[in-house]
Design an enzyme around this catalytic site. Sequence first.
Site, PDB file in Angstrom:
ATOM      1  CE  LYS A  50      -2.051  -1.367   3.775  1.00 59.96           C
ATOM      2  NZ  LYS A  50      -1.368  -2.680   3.891  1.00 59.96           N
ATOM      3  CB  THR A  51       3.581   2.395   2.248  1.00 60.02           C
ATOM      4  OG1 THR A  51       2.755   2.266   3.404  1.00 60.02           O
ATOM      5  CG2 THR A  51       4.457   3.615   2.392  1.00 60.02           C
ATOM      6  CG  ASP A  95       0.233   3.699   6.864  1.00 57.23           C
ATOM      7  OD1 ASP A  95      -0.642   2.925   6.434  1.00 57.23           O
ATOM      8  OD2 ASP A  95       1.445   3.408   6.901  1.00 57.23           O
ATOM      9  CB  THR A 144      -4.345  -3.505   8.020  1.00 46.05           C
ATOM     10  OG1 THR A 144      -4.467  -2.731   9.216  1.00 46.05           O
ATOM     11  CG2 THR A 144      -2.966  -3.284   7.428  1.00 46.05           C
ATOM     12  NE  ARG A 203       6.549  -4.612   5.775  1.00 42.51           N
ATOM     13  CZ  ARG A 203       5.387  -4.003   6.013  1.00 42.51           C
ATOM     14  NH1 ARG A 203       4.457  -4.605   6.700  1.00 42.51           N
ATOM     15  NH2 ARG A 203       5.178  -2.795   5.547  1.00 42.51           N
TER      16      ARG A 203
HETATM   17  N1  ATP Z   1       4.285  -5.607  -5.741  1.00 45.20           N
HETATM   18  C1  ATP Z   1       5.480  -5.504  -5.179  1.00 45.20           C
HETATM   19  N2  ATP Z   1       6.592  -5.743  -5.897  1.00 45.20           N
HETATM   20  C2  ATP Z   1       7.796  -5.645  -5.296  1.00 45.20           C
HETATM   21  N3  ATP Z   1       8.004  -5.328  -4.011  1.00 45.20           N
HETATM   22  C3  ATP Z   1       6.938  -5.068  -3.260  1.00 45.20           C
HETATM   23  C4  ATP Z   1       5.631  -5.142  -3.813  1.00 45.20           C
HETATM   24  N4  ATP Z   1       4.731  -4.855  -2.846  1.00 45.20           N
HETATM   25  C5  ATP Z   1       5.462  -4.597  -1.745  1.00 45.20           C
HETATM   26  N5  ATP Z   1       6.778  -4.725  -1.987  1.00 45.20           N
HETATM   27  C6  ATP Z   1       7.852  -4.560  -0.992  1.00 45.20           C
HETATM   28  O1  ATP Z   1       7.374  -5.108   0.233  1.00 45.20           O
HETATM   29  C7  ATP Z   1       7.623  -4.236   1.331  1.00 45.20           C
HETATM   30  C8  ATP Z   1       6.322  -3.902   2.029  1.00 45.20           C
HETATM   31  O2  ATP Z   1       5.506  -3.076   1.221  1.00 45.20           O
HETATM   32  P1  ATP Z   1       4.693  -1.819   1.824  1.00 45.20           P
HETATM   33  O3  ATP Z   1       5.498  -1.165   2.898  1.00 45.20           O
HETATM   34  O4  ATP Z   1       4.280  -0.962   0.686  1.00 45.20           O
HETATM   35  O5  ATP Z   1       3.422  -2.555   2.455  1.00 45.20           O
HETATM   36  P2  ATP Z   1       2.135  -1.917   3.154  1.00 45.20           P
HETATM   37  O6  ATP Z   1       0.957  -2.521   2.475  1.00 45.20           O
HETATM   38  O7  ATP Z   1       2.231  -0.443   3.183  1.00 45.20           O
HETATM   39  O8  ATP Z   1       2.233  -2.520   4.624  1.00 45.20           O
HETATM   40  P3  ATP Z   1       1.677  -1.927   6.039  1.00 45.20           P
HETATM   41  O9  ATP Z   1       0.206  -2.200   6.072  1.00 45.20           O
HETATM   42  O10 ATP Z   1       2.391  -2.725   7.084  1.00 45.20           O
HETATM   43  O11 ATP Z   1       2.010  -0.470   6.086  1.00 45.20           O
HETATM   44  C9  ATP Z   1       8.340  -3.021   0.749  1.00 45.20           C
HETATM   45  O12 ATP Z   1       9.708  -3.162   1.013  1.00 45.20           O
HETATM   46  C10 ATP Z   1       8.080  -3.080  -0.734  1.00 45.20           C
HETATM   47  O13 ATP Z   1       9.158  -2.597  -1.445  1.00 45.20           O
HETATM   48 MG    MG Z   2       2.473   0.855   4.776  1.00 46.04          MG
END
Ligand code: ATP
Ligand code: MG
Length: 321
Positions: A50-51, A95, A144, A203
């Site tokens: 997401k981020t 977030d 989430t 992740r």
């Molecule tokens: N589709 C993707 N392709 C490659 N790497 C990814 C992908 N999605 C996520 N990542 C990697 O996985 C890690 C986690 O992603 P991210 O921080 O964006 O998750 P999030 O959904 O924001 O999690 P949270 O809910 O904990 O904030 C990051 O290091 C990101 O670079």
């Molecule tokens: Mg995030």
Amino acid sequence: MGAFDRPQDFEDFIGQENVVDTLEVKIASAQKRGRPLDHLLLQGRPGLGKTTLAYIVTRQMGVQIKVTSGPALTKAGDLAAILTSLEEGDVLFIDEIHRLPKAVEEALYPAIEDLAFDVIVGKGPGARLLRLSLNPFTLMGATTRISLISKPLRSRFTSILRLSAYDLDEVAEILDLYAGRLSLELDSNAKKELATACRGVPRNALQLLRHLRDLSVVSQRKGAIDGALVKRALEGLGIDSYGLDPVDRLVLTALAKKGRALGLRTLSLLVGEEESALAEVNEPYLVQMGFLELTPKGRVVTSEGCAAVGLPPPDSPPSLL
Ligand SMILES: Nc1ncnc2c1ncn2[C@@H]1O[C@H](COP(=O)(O)OP(=O)(O)OP(=O)(O)O)[C@@H](O)[C@H]1O
Ligand SMILES: [Mg+2]
């Protein structure tokens, strides 16, 4: 730029085709119309991207992103500084938006609808309401727990985009991407073992690869990482061949032993894990695997779920042996 920075562009972002397609259309449309991007809500389990997507979108739009979170905004006034600092078209990323306090949420509505933010200046009888005007901006929320977001807030987003778990092929691609960046070589068995253990979450892929990197550095290992090493590493972390972690197994075991549906709170007390962690991390995976069902009465373990922890299904007759 470090080796582990998130993917910077849609081209480097693996999977989530529907979400990416929608975002690309929204961006192209906003740019053609010369308007800020529509307000967007990104929904999905922790670690799905997401981020990362919020940053990619912002970069593509050529605007700035201001990042905050639901729990960080404790009172309406906390919004004032951040909202007034936004330039035209900038993104305000909130977030964990499901944890936004009510008062802050309500102060956000006029900001979204009328580009206005009301502050009370002074105290007592002399206090007056000052209306600050804001530049047009984009609100991007990430959550989430979509079910915890109020209807009025949800309805203010033009699009709600849902990220789902990555399939095994996509996880394999993500493992390749990050293994390359860590200069780790994985043989095909290693990749297979790891792909399951990632539970469809990028992740996790990163964390497991970093752990393997550490193990291979410490043991001065040369050459590709094989399935046996991955298995040992996963065992050390308490992850089984289904990708279940110790908490997942406690959940299944508790449900199988109680033999009836349980609520989240009871389950949390029984296994000694936070309700939010159970709901956001463990349950989605157990449901995805067909080990758990969420019913109106509560959480129910399936017979496959019982088998995964080596227990008989709850409603099976007692063994005659
Ligand atoms: N589709 C993707 N392709 C490659 N790497 C990814 C992908 N999605 C996520 N990542 C990697 O996985 C890690 C986690 O992603 P991210 O921080 O964006 O998750 P999030 O959904 O924001 O999690 P949270 O809910 O904990 O904030 C990051 O290091 C990101 O670079
Ligand atoms: Mg995030």
